[in-house]
Write a protein that holds these residues in place. Structure first.
Motif, PDB file in Angstrom:
ATOM      1  N   ALA A 452       0.813  -1.205  -0.061  1.00 36.72           N
ATOM      2  CA  ALA A 452      -0.004   0.016   0.021  1.00 36.72           C
ATOM      3  C   ALA A 452       0.932   1.263   0.085  1.00 36.72           C
ATOM      4  CB  ALA A 452      -0.795  -0.006   1.103  1.00 36.72           C
ATOM      5  N   GLN A 453       2.202   1.094   0.442  1.00 35.36           N
ATOM      6  CA  GLN A 453       2.865   2.537   0.420  1.00 35.36           C
ATOM      7  C   GLN A 453       3.690   2.355  -0.722  1.00 35.36           C
ATOM      8  OE1 GLN A 453       2.735   0.121   3.253  1.00 35.36           O
ATOM      9  NE2 GLN A 453       1.168   1.453   4.022  1.00 35.36           N
ATOM     10  N   GLY A 454       3.652   1.462  -1.812  1.00 31.91           N
ATOM     11  CA  GLY A 454       4.512   1.514  -2.936  1.00 31.91           C
ATOM     12  C   GLY A 454       5.486   0.733  -3.011  1.00 31.91           C
ATOM     13  N   GLY A 455       5.771   0.250  -1.688  1.00 31.23           N
ATOM     14  CA  GLY A 455       7.211  -0.416  -1.880  1.00 31.23           C
ATOM     15  C   GLY A 455       7.078  -2.016  -2.459  1.00 31.23           C
ATOM     16  N   SER A 456       7.949  -2.695  -2.583  1.00 30.64           N
ATOM     17  CA  SER A 456       8.015  -3.889  -3.239  1.00 30.64           C
ATOM     18  C   SER A 456       7.336  -4.771  -2.407  1.00 30.64           C
ATOM     19  CB  SER A 456       9.519  -4.443  -3.595  1.00 30.64           C
ATOM     20  OG  SER A 456       9.852  -5.699  -4.171  1.00 30.64           O
ATOM     21  N   CYS A 457       6.724  -5.958  -3.051  1.00 32.15           N
ATOM     22  CA  CYS A 457       6.059  -7.013  -2.394  1.00 32.15           C
ATOM     23  C   CYS A 457       6.036  -8.145  -3.307  1.00 32.15           C
ATOM     24  CB  CYS A 457       4.602  -6.557  -2.529  1.00 32.15           C
ATOM     25  SG  CYS A 457       3.596  -7.423  -1.121  1.00 32.15           S
ATOM     26  N   GLN A 458       6.262  -9.315  -2.364  1.00 31.22           N
ATOM     27  CA  GLN A 458       6.335 -10.458  -3.066  1.00 31.22           C
ATOM     28  C   GLN A 458       5.062 -11.351  -3.240  1.00 31.22           C
ATOM     29  OE1 GLN A 458       9.470 -11.323  -4.813  1.00 31.22           O
ATOM     30  NE2 GLN A 458       9.965  -9.173  -4.017  1.00 31.22           N
ATOM     31  N   VAL A 459       4.457 -11.520  -1.978  1.00 25.12           N
ATOM     32  CA  VAL A 459       3.287 -12.533  -1.954  1.00 25.12           C
ATOM     33  C   VAL A 459       2.502 -12.175  -0.689  1.00 25.12           C
ATOM     34  CG1 VAL A 459       4.371 -14.546  -0.594  1.00 25.12           C
ATOM     35  CG2 VAL A 459       2.498 -15.002  -2.276  1.00 25.12           C
ATOM     36  N   GLY A 460       1.264 -12.569  -0.773  1.00 21.57           N
ATOM     37  CA  GLY A 460       0.349 -12.068   0.541  1.00 21.57           C
ATOM     38  C   GLY A 460      -0.749 -11.098   0.181  1.00 21.57           C
ATOM     39  N   GLU A 461      -1.490 -11.257   1.376  1.00 20.35           N
ATOM     40  CA  GLU A 461      -2.778 -10.399   1.386  1.00 20.35           C
ATOM     41  C   GLU A 461      -2.627  -8.880   1.296  1.00 20.35           C
ATOM     42  OE1 GLU A 461      -6.680  -9.882   4.246  1.00 20.35           O
ATOM     43  OE2 GLU A 461      -4.935 -10.984   5.082  1.00 20.35           O
ATOM     44  N   ASN A 462      -1.378  -8.320   1.690  1.00 22.34           N
ATOM     45  CA  ASN A 462      -0.958  -7.018   1.455  1.00 22.34           C
ATOM     46  C   ASN A 462      -0.401  -6.549   0.058  1.00 22.34           C
ATOM     47  OD1 ASN A 462      -1.675  -6.538   4.085  1.00 22.34           O
ATOM     48  ND2 ASN A 462       0.054  -7.140   4.836  1.00 22.34           N
ATOM     49  N   CYS A 463      -0.208  -7.529  -0.743  1.00 19.43           N
ATOM     50  CA  CYS A 463       0.157  -7.356  -2.161  1.00 19.43           C
ATOM     51  C   CYS A 463      -0.659  -6.812  -3.218  1.00 19.43           C
ATOM     52  CB  CYS A 463       0.999  -8.499  -2.759  1.00 19.43           C
ATOM     53  SG  CYS A 463       2.590  -8.901  -1.795  1.00 19.43           S
ATOM     54  N   ILE A 464      -0.546  -5.903  -3.819  1.00 20.70           N
ATOM     55  CA  ILE A 464      -1.252  -5.200  -4.865  1.00 20.70           C
ATOM     56  C   ILE A 464      -0.674  -5.136  -6.204  1.00 20.70           C
ATOM     57  CG2 ILE A 464      -2.622  -3.215  -5.603  1.00 20.70           C
ATOM     58  CD1 ILE A 464      -2.321  -1.980  -2.870  1.00 20.70           C
ATOM     59  N   TYR A 465      -1.563  -5.776  -7.390  1.00 21.94           N
ATOM     60  CA  TYR A 465      -0.922  -5.746  -8.436  1.00 21.94           C
ATOM     61  C   TYR A 465      -1.378  -4.383  -9.152  1.00 21.94           C
ATOM     62  CZ  TYR A 465      -0.654 -11.040  -8.654  1.00 21.94           C
ATOM     63  OH  TYR A 465      -0.539 -12.234  -8.302  1.00 21.94           O
ATOM     64  N   VAL A 466      -0.150  -3.930  -9.764  1.00 25.35           N
ATOM     65  CA  VAL A 466      -0.227  -2.471 -10.135  1.00 25.35           C
ATOM     66  C   VAL A 466       0.212  -2.396 -11.776  1.00 25.35           C
ATOM     67  CG1 VAL A 466       0.675  -0.236 -10.059  1.00 25.35           C
ATOM     68  CG2 VAL A 466       0.562  -1.610  -8.090  1.00 25.35           C
ATOM     69  N   GLN A 467      -0.632  -1.842 -12.757  1.00 24.46           N
ATOM     70  CA  GLN A 467      -0.366  -1.707 -14.048  1.00 24.46           C
ATOM     71  C   GLN A 467      -0.390  -0.109 -14.343  1.00 24.46           C
ATOM     72  OE1 GLN A 467      -1.748  -3.897 -17.966  1.00 24.46           O
ATOM     73  NE2 GLN A 467      -3.389  -2.187 -17.789  1.00 24.46           N
ATOM     74  N   LEU A 468       0.702   0.384 -15.079  1.00 23.39           N
ATOM     75  CA  LEU A 468       1.010   1.816 -15.399  1.00 23.39           C
ATOM     76  C   LEU A 468       1.207   1.853 -16.865  1.00 23.39           C
ATOM     77  CD1 LEU A 468       1.289   4.562 -14.640  1.00 23.39           C
ATOM     78  CD2 LEU A 468       3.526   4.372 -14.006  1.00 23.39           C
ATOM     79  N   CYS A 469       0.361   2.311 -17.608  1.00 20.06           N
ATOM     80  CA  CYS A 469       0.868   2.547 -18.995  1.00 20.06           C
ATOM     81  C   CYS A 469       0.993   3.857 -19.453  1.00 20.06           C
ATOM     82  CB  CYS A 469      -0.357   1.960 -19.786  1.00 20.06           C
ATOM     83  SG  CYS A 469      -0.508   0.242 -19.524  1.00 20.06           S
ATOM     84  N   GLU A 470       1.731   4.096 -20.657  1.00 24.58           N
ATOM     85  CA  GLU A 470       2.026   5.485 -21.303  1.00 24.58           C
ATOM     86  C   GLU A 470       0.703   5.412 -22.337  1.00 24.58           C
ATOM     87  OE1 GLU A 470       3.509   7.919 -20.053  1.00 24.58           O
ATOM     88  OE2 GLU A 470       4.316   6.616 -18.436  1.00 24.58           O
ATOM     89  N   GLY A 471       0.124   6.715 -22.627  1.00 27.05           N
ATOM     90  CA  GLY A 471      -0.730   6.413 -23.856  1.00 27.05           C
ATOM     91  C   GLY A 471      -1.923   5.762 -23.475  1.00 27.05           C
ATOM     92  N   LEU A 472      -2.797   5.358 -24.748  1.00 32.39           N
ATOM     93  CA  LEU A 472      -3.886   4.397 -24.549  1.00 32.39           C
ATOM     94  C   LEU A 472      -3.542   2.975 -24.586  1.00 32.39           C
ATOM     95  CD1 LEU A 472      -6.147   6.465 -27.037  1.00 32.39           C
ATOM     96  CD2 LEU A 472      -6.163   6.617 -24.428  1.00 32.39           C
ATOM     97  N   ALA A 473      -2.357   2.590 -24.654  1.00 29.68           N
ATOM     98  CA  ALA A 473      -1.984   1.052 -24.606  1.00 29.68           C
ATOM     99  C   ALA A 473      -2.571   0.451 -23.347  1.00 29.68           C
ATOM    100  CB  ALA A 473      -0.543   0.923 -24.881  1.00 29.68           C
ATOM    101  N   ASP A 474      -2.635  -1.031 -23.570  1.00 34.47           N
ATOM    102  CA  ASP A 474      -3.155  -1.913 -22.514  1.00 34.47           C
ATOM    103  C   ASP A 474      -1.844  -2.964 -22.444  1.00 34.47           C
ATOM    104  OD1 ASP A 474      -3.893  -3.460 -24.398  1.00 34.47           O
ATOM    105  OD2 ASP A 474      -5.917  -3.464 -23.988  1.00 34.47           O
TER     106      ASP A 474
END
Length: 551
Positions: A452-474
């Motif tokens: 949640a603080q933007g730090g690295s995470c490996q596995v577990g309930e506190n991990c968030i998948y994050v996708q960041l793109c430039e432009g309209l690409a997915d």
């Protein structure tokens, strides 16, 4: 407009003196270069469009399938031709009722319990007002890096699940389905925004919001190692029957996959297998052109968005690795043939409703004097000058609107006939789309795990998948579309989007709060058009937006 050009060459022949023993041996003819036909005006019998003078009936965006209603119900009107036909009007109203209501067999996992809940007032869905509000009229498609469905979660994340004690659906819970054996929603997706600023050539500043997609609370375990996300806001559905009725050759006449005319635009036609007929047909619908017909599109939405099985999509939205989902599906009480949730009759009536929704009339036109407002007229010329019409092709002509593959229906059942839909046939319409795939540019960073603080995470309930793109690409391939390609969205009704739903926004993921922001997100094949907009004066920008708001 692009034009047809035919590239030819003269044949060269070897000439000799007849009867001379010294004449050289005749050389073989040089092969002719291939004939190259450039994209352009289809052979539809219509005169080429003028960039300076609108067509006589251009204000009738849907031809005879145009409605004068311009309020919050503008997208929910039936085609005028069926209003005086009691039988057809009854089918339309029955389809409308089904479109707004819930169905038996909902779930076990779903995004919204009704069609209307996604397509709000038959228009666009909306982005949740905060990360704490679940997505109900938008969702995330998912896959691996090759566009194949995730082995556990399939090709779409469903936010809600069927669990006792949760009458409106159970939200995702980390490992909830695995630990408790209950069909919780699959995962919780939300969006946060980063502000992006820039300036027009005249110095006026603008601000865009760049989406960052995040997924947490995975109920059935982790995603595949190369997971890809693609956010989708539900699109408006009016006018879809007219788009379905445009002859294939008229659409493909604009295709230019190799950009042989060197204008920077290279639209591609896509073909898919149409269910029931099992024929290969031109794809027309879906943000990445995944379906060939209105029937195929709505049948897929019933299964993917609501978990309502039907003749075309008979499997529940559970993968074989989702034990809790499959166990809940087995408990559903279905009365339809083959254990399906939706009858063919209901599906056919909803298809009819979708296809016969009318298109709103254009604004800015005085019917009494047959004149356009000057700013709208000037804005139209600027639209052409910037070659926006290279993708957003203004005009098409429908052919004979095909009958439903399910057959004709009335209020009680199927009639035993299968006839074309006269109300949609032979209409000159102005959807402002070529219905082709275009590369819109951009790129995405690999999806990563963070806390949640933007730090690295490996596995577990506190991990968030994050996708960041430039432009309209997915960065997510889908069918024949790459991670940067999208179908040209029809622009008709654009100026009424927020009249119908004040919370609606623009583009496939709703990131653009205004039409101007939507233009500024264009890239790839549309980069030149965007640069033309950036170079316009404030007055010209106002005129262009007046035109777009008139659509």
């Amino acid at each position: 407009m692009k034009r047809h050009l035919l590239l030819t060459s003269f044949m060269l022949s070897a000439l000799g003196c007849g009867g001379s023993s010294q004449s050289p041996e005749a050389k073989p003819s040089e092969p002719q270069p291939p004939v190259v036909t450039l994209p352009g005006q289809p052979n539809d019998g219509l005169a080429p469009l003028s960039s300076s003078t609108p067509d006589t009936n251009e204000h009738l965006a849907g031809g005879a399938v145009t409605t004068d209603v311009q309020n919050e119900d503008a997208f929910s009107q039936s085609a005028p031709a069926i209003r005086s036909d009691f039988a057809l009007d009854a089918v339309f109203k029955s389809g409308d009722h089904l479109f707004r209501g819930t169905h038996k067999g909902l779930g076990p996992v779903f995004n919204n319990p009704t069609c209307q809940g996604c397509h709000i007032k038959d228009g666009r869905g909306e982005v949740p007002s905060s990360p704490q509000r679940a997505m109900t009229s938008m969702f995330l498609r998912i896959s691996d890096e090759n566009g194949q469905p995730d082995a556990v979660y399939g090709d779409q994340l469903q936010t809600f699940g069927t669990v006792a004690g949760h009458p409106t659906g159970a939200l995702p819970k980390f490992n909830g389905a695995l630990d408790e054996g209950l069909a919780y929603g699959e995962a919780y997706a939300f969006v946060e925004y980063e502000n992006v600023t820039g300036k027009f050539a005249d110095g006026e500043e603008y601000e865009l919001r760049k989406p960052i997609y995040k997924v947490t609370d995975l109920s059935y375990g982790p995603f595949n190692d190369t997971v890809r996300f693609s956010a989708r806001v539900s699109p408006a559905i009016f006018g879809s029957g007219l788009l379905h009725a445009i002859p294939e050759q008229y659409i493909t006449s604009y295709a230019d996959p190799d950009d042989v005319d060197n204008d920077g635009i290279s639209g591609r036609a896509v073909y898919v297998t149409e269910p029931i007929s099992e024929q290969t047909k031109l794809a027309r619908f879906g943000y990445k052109l995944g379906t060939a017909s209105v029937l195929q599109q709505i049948a897929g939405a019933y299964r993917g968005d609501m978990g309502v099985t039907n003749r075309i999509n008979q499997a529940e939205p559970c993968t074989e690795n989702q034990v809790a989902c499959n166990e809940q599906a087995a408990l559903e009480q279905n009365s339809e043939a083959n254990g399906l949730d939706l009858s063919d009759l209901d599906l056919a009536q909803v298809e009819f409703y979708n296809r016969l929704l009318a298109v709103p009339v254009r604004r800015g036109f005085d019917v009494q004097t047959s004149t356009w407002q000057e700013d709208v007229k000037h804005g139209r010329a600027l639209f052409f000058d910037a070659n926006c019409n290279g993708c957003h092709v203004p005009r098409h002509k429908t052919g004979e609107a095909p009958a439903s593959l399910l057959g004709d229906v009335d209020i009680l059942g199927f009639t035993g006939e299968s006839t074309p839909i006269a109300a949609l046939s032979e209409q000159v319409i102005y959807p402002y789309s070529d219905l082709l795939l275009h590369d819109m540019g951009g790129e995405c960073a690999p999806i990563k795990l963070e806390n949640a603080q933007g730090g690295s995470c490996q596995v577990g309930e506190n991990c968030i998948y994050v996708q960041l793109c430039e432009g309209l690409a997915d960065n997510r391939p889908e069918g024949e579309a790459s991670g940067t390609e999208w179908r040209t969205t029809p622009l008709w009704g654009l100026g009424l989007v927020q009249q119908v739903n004040a919370r609606a926004t623009y583009l496939h993921d709703g990131r653009a709060r205004t039409i101007s922001e939507a233009i500024l997100w264009h890239g790839g094949e549309a980069e030149k058009a965007k640069q033309a907009y950036l170079a316009m004066s404030k007055t010209e920008r106002s005129q262009l937006l007046a035109f777009l708001n008139s659509l």
